[in-house]
Design a protein around this motif. Structure first.
Motif, mmCIF file in Angstrom:
data_model
loop_
_atom_site.group_PDB
_atom_site.id
_atom_site.type_symbol
_atom_site.label_atom_id
_atom_site.label_comp_id
_atom_site.label_asym_id
_atom_site.label_seq_id
_atom_site.Cartn_x
_atom_site.Cartn_y
_atom_site.Cartn_z
ATOM 1 N N SER A 100 -4.904 -8.229 -9.825
ATOM 2 C CA SER A 100 -5.906 -7.200 -9.552
ATOM 3 C C SER A 100 -5.741 -6.606 -8.155
ATOM 4 C CB SER A 100 -7.310 -7.799 -9.707
ATOM 5 O OG SER A 100 -7.524 -8.774 -8.711
ATOM 6 N N SER A 101 -4.733 -7.047 -7.400
ATOM 7 C CA SER A 101 -4.588 -6.567 -6.018
ATOM 8 C C SER A 101 -3.763 -5.286 -5.944
ATOM 9 C CB SER A 101 -3.917 -7.657 -5.169
ATOM 10 O OG SER A 101 -2.575 -7.833 -5.584
ATOM 11 N N GLN A 102 -4.009 -4.530 -4.884
ATOM 12 C CA GLN A 102 -3.214 -3.326 -4.605
ATOM 13 C C GLN A 102 -1.744 -3.697 -4.417
ATOM 14 O OE1 GLN A 102 -4.166 -0.265 -4.550
ATOM 15 N NE2 GLN A 102 -6.352 -0.173 -4.027
ATOM 16 N N LEU A 103 -1.539 -4.832 -3.745
ATOM 17 C CA LEU A 103 -0.172 -5.236 -3.420
ATOM 18 C C LEU A 103 0.648 -5.520 -4.674
ATOM 19 C CD1 LEU A 103 1.873 -5.995 -1.199
ATOM 20 C CD2 LEU A 103 1.062 -8.350 -1.398
ATOM 21 N N TYR A 104 0.042 -6.212 -5.635
ATOM 22 C CA TYR A 104 0.755 -6.541 -6.877
ATOM 23 C C TYR A 104 1.210 -5.252 -7.552
ATOM 24 C CZ TYR A 104 1.723 -8.562 -11.492
ATOM 25 O OH TYR A 104 2.340 -8.953 -12.668
ATOM 26 N N LEU A 105 0.284 -4.310 -7.652
ATOM 27 C CA LEU A 105 0.613 -3.033 -8.297
ATOM 28 C C LEU A 105 1.779 -2.350 -7.592
ATOM 29 C CD1 LEU A 105 -0.163 -0.836 -10.403
ATOM 30 C CD2 LEU A 105 -1.593 0.183 -8.632
ATOM 31 N N ARG A 106 1.709 -2.337 -6.238
ATOM 32 C CA ARG A 106 2.756 -1.650 -5.486
ATOM 33 C C ARG A 106 4.115 -2.341 -5.659
ATOM 34 N NH1 ARG A 106 1.189 -2.049 -0.107
ATOM 35 N NH2 ARG A 106 3.039 -3.183 0.538
ATOM 36 N N LEU A 107 4.121 -3.666 -5.510
ATOM 37 C CA LEU A 107 5.393 -4.394 -5.639
ATOM 38 C C LEU A 107 5.966 -4.280 -7.045
ATOM 39 C CD1 LEU A 107 4.556 -7.702 -3.691
ATOM 40 C CD2 LEU A 107 5.934 -5.779 -2.883
ATOM 41 N N GLN A 129 12.846 -11.463 0.524
ATOM 42 C CA GLN A 129 12.438 -11.261 1.918
ATOM 43 C C GLN A 129 11.407 -10.126 2.007
ATOM 44 O OE1 GLN A 129 13.353 -13.263 4.347
ATOM 45 N NE2 GLN A 129 12.392 -12.125 6.021
ATOM 46 N N ALA A 130 11.651 -9.061 1.262
ATOM 47 C CA ALA A 130 10.726 -7.921 1.282
ATOM 48 C C ALA A 130 9.368 -8.319 0.706
ATOM 49 C CB ALA A 130 11.312 -6.748 0.491
ATOM 50 N N VAL A 131 9.370 -9.175 -0.317
ATOM 51 C CA VAL A 131 8.101 -9.636 -0.900
ATOM 52 C C VAL A 131 7.326 -10.444 0.143
ATOM 53 C CG1 VAL A 131 7.048 -11.042 -2.721
ATOM 54 C CG2 VAL A 131 9.076 -9.668 -3.233
ATOM 55 N N LYS A 132 8.046 -11.296 0.858
ATOM 56 C CA LYS A 132 7.417 -12.111 1.900
ATOM 57 C C LYS A 132 6.781 -11.222 2.980
ATOM 58 C CE LYS A 132 8.932 -14.614 5.876
ATOM 59 N NZ LYS A 132 9.927 -15.445 6.550
ATOM 60 N N GLU A 133 7.558 -10.245 3.463
ATOM 61 C CA GLU A 133 7.040 -9.343 4.511
ATOM 62 C C GLU A 133 5.799 -8.609 4.017
ATOM 63 O OE1 GLU A 133 8.451 -9.133 7.469
ATOM 64 O OE2 GLU A 133 10.304 -10.257 7.058
ATOM 65 N N ALA A 134 5.848 -8.161 2.760
ATOM 66 C CA ALA A 134 4.728 -7.393 2.212
ATOM 67 C C ALA A 134 3.469 -8.249 2.125
ATOM 68 C CB ALA A 134 5.102 -6.847 0.831
ATOM 69 N N ILE A 135 3.631 -9.527 1.765
ATOM 70 C CA ILE A 135 2.463 -10.411 1.673
ATOM 71 C C ILE A 135 1.873 -10.646 3.065
ATOM 72 C CG2 ILE A 135 1.733 -12.790 1.155
ATOM 73 C CD1 ILE A 135 3.596 -12.683 -1.307
ATOM 74 N N LEU A 136 2.741 -10.836 4.068
ATOM 75 C CA LEU A 136 2.248 -11.023 5.433
ATOM 76 C C LEU A 136 1.501 -9.781 5.932
ATOM 77 C CD1 LEU A 136 5.254 -12.995 6.981
ATOM 78 C CD2 LEU A 136 2.886 -13.805 6.813
ATOM 79 N N ASP A 137 2.061 -8.606 5.629
ATOM 80 C CA ASP A 137 1.397 -7.355 6.025
ATOM 81 C C ASP A 137 0.041 -7.218 5.364
ATOM 82 O OD1 ASP A 137 3.380 -6.549 7.627
ATOM 83 O OD2 ASP A 137 4.240 -5.049 6.266
ATOM 84 N N GLN A 138 0.016 -7.533 4.058
ATOM 85 C CA GLN A 138 -1.221 -7.400 3.302
ATOM 86 C C GLN A 138 -2.295 -8.323 3.858
ATOM 87 O OE1 GLN A 138 -1.625 -5.150 1.076
ATOM 88 N NE2 GLN A 138 -3.642 -5.700 0.251
ATOM 89 N N ALA A 139 -1.874 -9.522 4.300
ATOM 90 C CA ALA A 139 -2.825 -10.466 4.876
ATOM 91 C C ALA A 139 -3.483 -9.859 6.114
ATOM 92 C CB ALA A 139 -2.118 -11.771 5.230
ATOM 93 N N TRP A 140 -2.675 -9.231 6.960
ATOM 94 C CA TRP A 140 -3.202 -8.542 8.140
ATOM 95 C C TRP A 140 -4.279 -7.547 7.733
ATOM 96 C CZ3 TRP A 140 -3.143 -9.050 13.190
ATOM 97 C CH2 TRP A 140 -2.139 -9.837 13.781
ATOM 98 N N GLN A 141 -3.937 -6.738 6.749
ATOM 99 C CA GLN A 141 -4.865 -5.678 6.340
ATOM 100 C C GLN A 141 -6.163 -6.236 5.778
ATOM 101 O OE1 GLN A 141 -3.549 -2.487 3.904
ATOM 102 N NE2 GLN A 141 -1.587 -2.328 4.956
#
Lengths: 432, 421
Positions: free
Chosen positions: A288-295, A328-340
């Motif tokens: 249900s997350s924005q990140l899942y949809l984007r990835l 690696q890109a998935v990892k970076e995206a999860i870290l970014d999403q956590a910030w947001q």
């Protein structure tokens, strides 16, 4: 025997503690043919180091699992055939922190229950039978070594936990199992298969009093002194090794990402922390997350992607795994999403919907007898009556999820395990 | 065993009202003949439909909709049942009575399914090309990742070789080059065609009465322009000469697969004896393969056999030390020979019967197991309820089991040989 009602779940459970210390839980299910019994010890592959009779004992890796295989032997022969003659399927599994023996069947329940309690509490090991099992377990080790999901996980544990025995595979290795003798098995059985270290859980249309009587009759009257687990494991919350790579005959790169969490305490805080961890995973990268949809739309993840909160005695982590051409890109995206998420917060409406969905899935899951037994036993060992989970959901707030993410989903606590296809070229260095 | 309600021509609902569960399930299956020309499209279609509808145009919107229904799930359902392939959706959802006062789940769930199935997010009259492309990539990845599970991979290679002249040799999800050739245009045309002409089988397990479920589902299918075509009947295996095949791979453990043919299918009276033979031979922890090859000779960890009753095939698979290939092969054949000679103890027979009976009796204890039993049983031609089936197992004799063993013929051997890294 105490009968406890759980009105929100339309469930009831007969709970008891026998004079020998065994915990008993019977979940009546009228109108069902299937009956399932779990007999479980609070002892798993990581408990190789313990104190017994004032002596410091260190057993070879893989002993809990080896013991699980060999307990099916009785002086009169292997017990599977006896279960089969009664129409039941016996089985067992060893995890990092518990060992479970169980059977399911529709007929001859009481006889099967007697047999289950009898064989698990009867250590019978000969030089010959122990030696013979080595060939079978060696094949199981080889089979597991070819399983990419297991390897990606075991590599991650080795990288993340230099000081915790979860770094060692449950099965041990060909070398460690070669050290296992009848004496070692007897010692571990005596240490951890005493009734006050165990629980018996039954689900089905059965008479709870009859279950209790059988347990009293078959098991020893008194508890033997149980061993003291040595579990002074060092807890460093940062990951010194942040990446691990391997190659196998697979089709597409596979990854598992771990974020170290503080080990859980006993009692309600443990399930609360787990629910918070699961909701945090959902908020961050769940479907249900924005990140899942984007990835997913970028093709960085596919339907194999998943994750959640995982825990064993002395360790806990938030994890995500799946197939991806660019882990690696998935990892970076999860870290970014956590910030947001930490920065912007989780909207109350989204949070309530997530909670309702997660609660609904747990309720649906109670139709599975195996799931009920497994959870009642596992949570019992962590000091919580599982059927009280709806109340825990009510107490969790959006703020808890944000705090959890802020604390846990950081670069320092993160480790990435990747397996690439054997036929593809890989660079020896971690990409920046 | 048929408690079918004919909602419309070719649209059949089977309902199993049951109040014991906390959740219910509903399946919608379009039934197709299994053939190379459409297998990949049938496998791809539900994945594309699950990407977005007009009202819920992306994955996130769909998940949020399901979250509102207390975490209900909808997934792609693609089955192979003998000569048929089915494509459609499977939903699992909490029973209304556990929801907060006033919240309904079943009725909005049916509407959600209607939307996903019949109102996809279209562009210029076609399924969205970006969704089709992305799901093609995923389906190809899924097909390729079958390599990750070496035991399943080896079995699929064996079946492909054994059934090269039969629809059973087509992989359930199709071939990857066929997936690659699909376009949004061809998939859209296929979608419309199969929606019109396929038999549609619906199956519901849950607490709602059959007439309520029928009233909810009938309007869903009433507006479709239907020109329903009957399916050809199921056939037994059309086989070419067999053989022995070896593939070398860098793995720790070798996988040995063997395929046997039999004229006995699920539609024959000898079916139950064949199923029982499979249980005695390699069906579980009391079978000859497990007790002899694993327990007595310590030759493997995983070993077992399976009977594909819709086709008349018995398969054996074992994870072994590659150096022991010939020994294990001989052992497996020796165990079958023992069955043929009637060398079956009372214990073995009773254990096999009990194990089959027990799993049949437990069918009614899970919504998913009920759906699977009836939805596939109807298509394969199994004409018995689990209870009738269990009774037939009970009446089968050791002689009949030995006779069944005599009707098996070794056809294909496939060996995935491990070489040290």
């Amino acid at each position: 025997m105490k009968e406890v009602f759980y009105p929100e779940l339309a469930e009831r459970v007969f709970w008891d503690t026998l004079p020998n210390g065994l915990t008993l839980a019977v979940v009546p299910r009228e109108g069902f043919q299937k009956k399932l019994a779990y007999f479980v010890t609070d002892y798993g592959s990581i408990h190789t180091h313990f104190m017994q009779d004032g002596k410091d004992c260190e057993a070879p890796a893989g002993v809990a699992h080896y013991l699980e295989h060999k307990l099916f032997d009785m002086p009169r022969g292997e017990v599977s055939a006896e279960f089969a003659a009664l129409g039941a399927n016996p089985n067992a599994f060893t995890s990092y922190d518990m060992t479970a023996y169980y059977f399911s069947g529709t007929e001859n329940f009481e006889k099967c229950l007697e047999l289950l309690l009898e064989f698990v509490s009867t250590p019978y090991f000969t030089e010959q039978s122990v030696a013979k099992e080595q060939g079978i377990i060696a094949q199981e080790i080889d089979m597991t070594a070819d399983n990419a999901e297991t390897r990606v996980f075991e590599n991650l544990m080795q990288a993340m936990y230099p000081e915790h025995p979860i770094r060692v595979p449950i099965l041990g290795t060909r070398e460690t199992i070669a050290e296992i003798t009848p004496q070692v098995l007897e010692e571990c059985h005596r240490a951890f298969y005493t009734p006050d270290n165990m629980i018996l859980c039954v689900v089905g249309d059965v008479d709870a009093q009859a279950v209790r009587q059988i347990a009293c009759r078959i098991l020893p009257e008194k508890a033997a002194p149980k061993a003291q687990k040595q579990r002074q494991w060092q807890q460093i919350m940062t990951c010194q090794q942040q990446a691990v790579r391997d190659r196998m005959e697979i089709a597409m790169p596979m990854f598992q990402l771990g974020f170290k969490c503080e080990p859980l305490e006993k009692g309600e805080t443990s399930i609360r922390r787990e629910i918070i961890g699961d909701l945090a995973a959902e908020a961050l990268f769940g479907e249900s997350s924005q990140l899942y949809l984007r990835l997913y739309e970028q093709g960085l993840i596919d339907a194999s992607f998943g994750g959640g909160f995982e825990t064993a005695d002395g360790m806990a982590m938030l994890t995500a795994f799946g197939d991806s051409d660019d882990p690696q890109a998935v990892k970076e995206a999860i870290l970014d999403q956590a910030w947001q998420l930490v920065d912007q917060g989780i909207p109350e409406e989204d949070f309530l919907r997530m909670k309702r969905s997660s609660l609904g899935r747990r309720i649906r899951d109670l139709d599975s007898f195996d799931s009920v037994c497994f959870r009642l036993c596992a949570y019992h060992f962590s000091g919580f009556d599982y059927f009280n989970f709806p109340a825990v959901y009510r107490s969790v707030q959006a703020r808890d999820i944000q705090d959890f993410i802020q604390q846990v989903v950081t670069k320092e606590r993160c480790c990435l395990s990747v397996i690439t296809p054997a036929h593809e070229e890989v660079s020896e260095h971690e990409p920046k | 065993m048929d408690q079918a309600i004919q909602l419309l021509p070719g649209v059949t609902l089977r309902c199993f009202p049951d109040h014991r569960f906390k959740h219910g399930c509903l399946s919608v299956q379009l039934v197709r003949p299994m053939c190379r020309a459409e297998a990949a499209m049938n496998a791809l279609l539900p994945a594309v439909l699950l990407r977005g509808s007009r009202k819920h145009p992306d994955l996130r919107a769909i998940t949020l909709g399901l979250d509102d229904l207390y975490g209900a799930s909808v997934s792609a359902l693609v089955r192979r049942v003998g000569d048929y392939q089915t494509t459609g959706l499977y939903c699992s959802f909490m029973e209304d009575r556990f929801a907060m006062a006033g919240d309904q789940i079943l009725a909005p769930m049916v509407d959600f399914v209607r939307e996903l199935l019949l109102e996809p997010d279209l562009e210029q009259g076609c399924l969205r090309a970006d969704y089709v492309d992305s799901e093609k990539k995923n389906l190809i990845a899924t097909i390729e990742s079958q390599l990750n599970d070496k035991r399943a991979y080896a079995m699929e290679q064996m079946i492909k070789r054994m059934c090269s002249a039969d629809s059973f040799g087509i992989p359930r999800l199709g071939e990857k080059e066929d997936v690659a050739a699909i376009t949004a245009h061809t998939l859209s045309a296929h979608y419309r065609r199969i929606l019109g002409e396929s038999p549609i089988n619906l199956c519901y397990v849950g607490s709602a009465p059959a007439d309520t479920v029928a009233a909810l589902l009938k309007p869903v299918f009433s507006d479709i322009d239907r020109n329903y075509v009957n399916l050809p009947t199921q056939t037994s295996l059309c086989s070419q000469p067999g053989g022995s095949h070896t593939e070398v791979m860098e793995v720790n453990q070798g996988k040995l697969c063997m395929g046997f043919v039999t004229p006995v299918t699920i539609r024959d009276s000898g079916f139950v004896a064949m199923q029982l033979l499979n249980a005695v031979f390699g069906g579980g922890m009391t079978s000859k393969l497990f007790m002899q090859v694993r327990e007595r000779h310590s030759l493997c960890y995983a070993i077992g056999s399976g009977y594909h009753g819709s086709k008349g095939i018995v398969t054996v698979s074992a994870g072994i030390d590659s150096a022991m290939f010939e020994t294990v092969r001989q052992q497996i054949l020796a165990q079958l020979e023992a069955c043929r000679n009637g060398d079956i103890t009372d214990e073995e027979l009773v254990a096999a019967k009990q194990s089959l009976r027990s799993s049949l009796q437990a069918t009614h204890d899970s919504p998913g197991a009920m759906e699977n039993y009836y939805a596939t049983g109807t298509l394969s031609g199994l004409g018995m309820t689990p209870d009738e089936y269990a009774d037939a197992v009970e009446q089968t004799t050791a002689e009949q089991v030995a006779q069944a063993a005599g009707q098996l013929q070794l056809h294909t051997v496939y060996f995935l040989k491990g070489v040290a890294e």
